[in-house]
Design a protein around this motif. Structure first.
Motif, PDB file in Angstrom:
ATOM      1  N   UNK A  98      93.524  67.466  75.752  1.00  0.00           N
ATOM      2  CA  UNK A  98      92.650  68.151  74.810  1.00  0.00           C
ATOM      3  C   UNK A  98      92.125  67.113  73.830  1.00  0.00           C
ATOM      4  N   UNK A  99      90.795  66.981  73.719  1.00  0.00           N
ATOM      5  CA  UNK A  99      90.248  66.050  72.743  1.00  0.00           C
ATOM      6  C   UNK A  99      90.537  66.578  71.344  1.00  0.00           C
TER       7      UNK A  99
ATOM      8  N   UNK B  62      90.423  67.826  67.588  1.00  0.00           N
ATOM      9  CA  UNK B  62      89.331  68.550  66.928  1.00  0.00           C
ATOM     10  C   UNK B  62      88.458  67.633  66.078  1.00  0.00           C
ATOM     11  N   UNK B  63      89.119  66.661  65.438  1.00  0.00           N
ATOM     12  CA  UNK B  63      88.389  65.731  64.582  1.00  0.00           C
ATOM     13  C   UNK B  63      87.363  64.943  65.395  1.00  0.00           C
ATOM     14  N   UNK B  64      87.758  64.554  66.612  1.00  0.00           N
ATOM     15  CA  UNK B  64      86.849  63.786  67.465  1.00  0.00           C
ATOM     16  C   UNK B  64      85.694  64.669  67.947  1.00  0.00           C
ATOM     17  N   UNK B  65      86.015  65.925  68.273  1.00  0.00           N
ATOM     18  CA  UNK B  65      84.953  66.861  68.656  1.00  0.00           C
ATOM     19  C   UNK B  65      83.949  67.008  67.509  1.00  0.00           C
ATOM     20  N   UNK B  66      84.507  67.095  66.292  1.00  0.00           N
ATOM     21  CA  UNK B  66      83.654  67.183  65.102  1.00  0.00           C
ATOM     22  C   UNK B  66      82.768  65.945  64.981  1.00  0.00           C
TER      23      UNK B  66
ATOM     24  N   UNK C 146      83.931  66.939  55.914  1.00  0.00           N
ATOM     25  CA  UNK C 146      84.122  67.692  57.154  1.00  0.00           C
ATOM     26  C   UNK C 146      84.255  69.197  56.923  1.00  0.00           C
TER      27      UNK C 146
ATOM     28  N   UNK D 291      83.891  63.514  80.065  1.00  0.00           N
ATOM     29  CA  UNK D 291      85.253  63.866  80.445  1.00  0.00           C
ATOM     30  C   UNK D 291      85.416  64.158  81.942  1.00  0.00           C
TER      31      UNK D 291
END
Lengths: 238, 110
Positions: free
Chosen positions: B35-36, B38-42, A223, A95
């Motif tokens: 903001x990335x 949350x799903x992608x961070x996961x 998840x 990033x």
């Protein structure tokens, strides 16, 4: 010592496994490409511009004139589609990399990806330079290997059979390293079981894409369970 | 060379562009977000172990466990790499050790 040199020195030891692997796989590519009539300049050009191990092996057989460009593009897409998933897990890491970002994305091979997953920059080292040098060193090994293979491959007489296991060993090391660090082993186990299953069902030439999709689907479904577990263990350690 | 130099360069360029494209897609899709998600961070956290597991399978995909030597050199060498690594935690020792043993196994034993 200036910042860049410091980062380069810190990055080098991490890249030694890739050095061993890339040198030999690169040499093999150089030899094969040379056999098709493409000399070392071509090997360097391909390894610099394409920079994708398995795809370059596939590519060797595409220089025949009877395969259309659309077809070639499609084959490339299929062989390299797994890279889409690598990027997904690097979005945060890249990033704030500014001017380095395009190269970091370009050079995101299987091996560089695995090293970047594993490695955090040591204390006092500029993180951007550190990650960049890992990526750059890896590609330089790859280009060097193809160059050597192209020029001198046919002269090498030692029996190098099995040396490509270095790459397997690298992945095993990274796997173990992650296994020891992560709080949940479910993702790792999921990856192995699904891939083995897909290998049996789809065969060795076609199992990567279905494996990736299934891994993505399963990890998405579970998840909540995994995040719950991770947060529980975080609380326990805090 | 069966085809001309310019044809060859075009082919290399096409392969290079498509390869870069596959690597760039996620960054193109998510660059607009500050903001990335949350799903992608996961995914960024759980995909690496799963994908590395897959790559190990990929490395041994051509091993035939129904024919001699039944994948035994691979199984032994992978186990040795893992044990060496848990024991010494040194990348070079694990990889070099495992590779030398594998070379010995496929050249001299099996």
């Amino acid at each position: 010592m200036n910042e860049k040199l410091k980062a380069l020195k810190a990055a080098f030891p991490y890249t030694i496994p890739v050095f061993l692997g890339y040198l030999f796989i690169g040499i093999a590519f150089g030899v094969l490409f040379e056999n098709k009539g493409y000399n070392f300049l071509w090997a360097i050009l391909a390894s610099t511009l394409i920079y994708a191990g398995s795809m370059q092996y596939v590519a060797i057989n595409l220089f025949t004139g009877d395969i259309g460009l659309i077809n070639i593009a499609f084959i490339t897409l299929m062989v390299n589609i797994r890279h889409v998933f690598y990027g997904l897990s690097m979005i945060d890491k890249f990033k704030n990399m500014g001017k380095f970002k395009p190269y970091m994305i370009f050079s995101l091979t299987d091996e560089t990806y695995s090293l970047l997953c594993l490695t955090d920059s040591p204390e006092g080292i500029n993180k951007n330079y550190f990650l960049f040098f890992i990526a750059l060193l890896n590609q330089s090994y790859w280009v060097l290997g193809s160059f050597i293979g192209s020029v001198a491959g046919s002269l090498i007489t030692i029996n190098s059979k099995g040396i490509d296991f270095a790459m397997t060993a690298l992945f095993v090391v990274i796997f173990v390293e992650q296994w020891l660090f992560v709080t949940s082993h479910i993702p790792a186990i999921t990856g192995i079981i699904i891939s083995l299953l897909c290998l049996v069902i789809f065969g060795s030439d076609n199992f990567l894409l279905p494996s990736m999709l299934l891994i993505l689907i399963v990890l998405t479904i579970i998840r909540n369970k995994i995040e719950e577990r991770i947060s529980v263990e975080k609380e326990e350690t805090e | 060379m069966i085809i001309s130099a310019s044809q060859s360069i075009i082919i290399i360029t096409v392969i290079a562009l498509v390869t870069f494209f596959t690597r760039a897609v996620p960054f193109l899709v998510f660059s607009s977000h500050n903001e990335t998600p949350k799903y992608i961070v996961y995914l960024g956290r759980v995909l690496p172990p799963a994908v590395i597991g897959m790559l190990i399978v990929y490395c041994v995909k051509n091993v035939r466990i129904t024919e001699i030597p039944y994948g035994i050199p691979e199984i032994i060498s992978i186990a040795i790499v893992a044990v060496l690594h848990v024991w010494k935690r040194n990348n070079l020792i694990s990889i070099l050790g495992g590779t030398l043993i594998y070379m010995f196994l496929v050249q001299a034993v099996f």
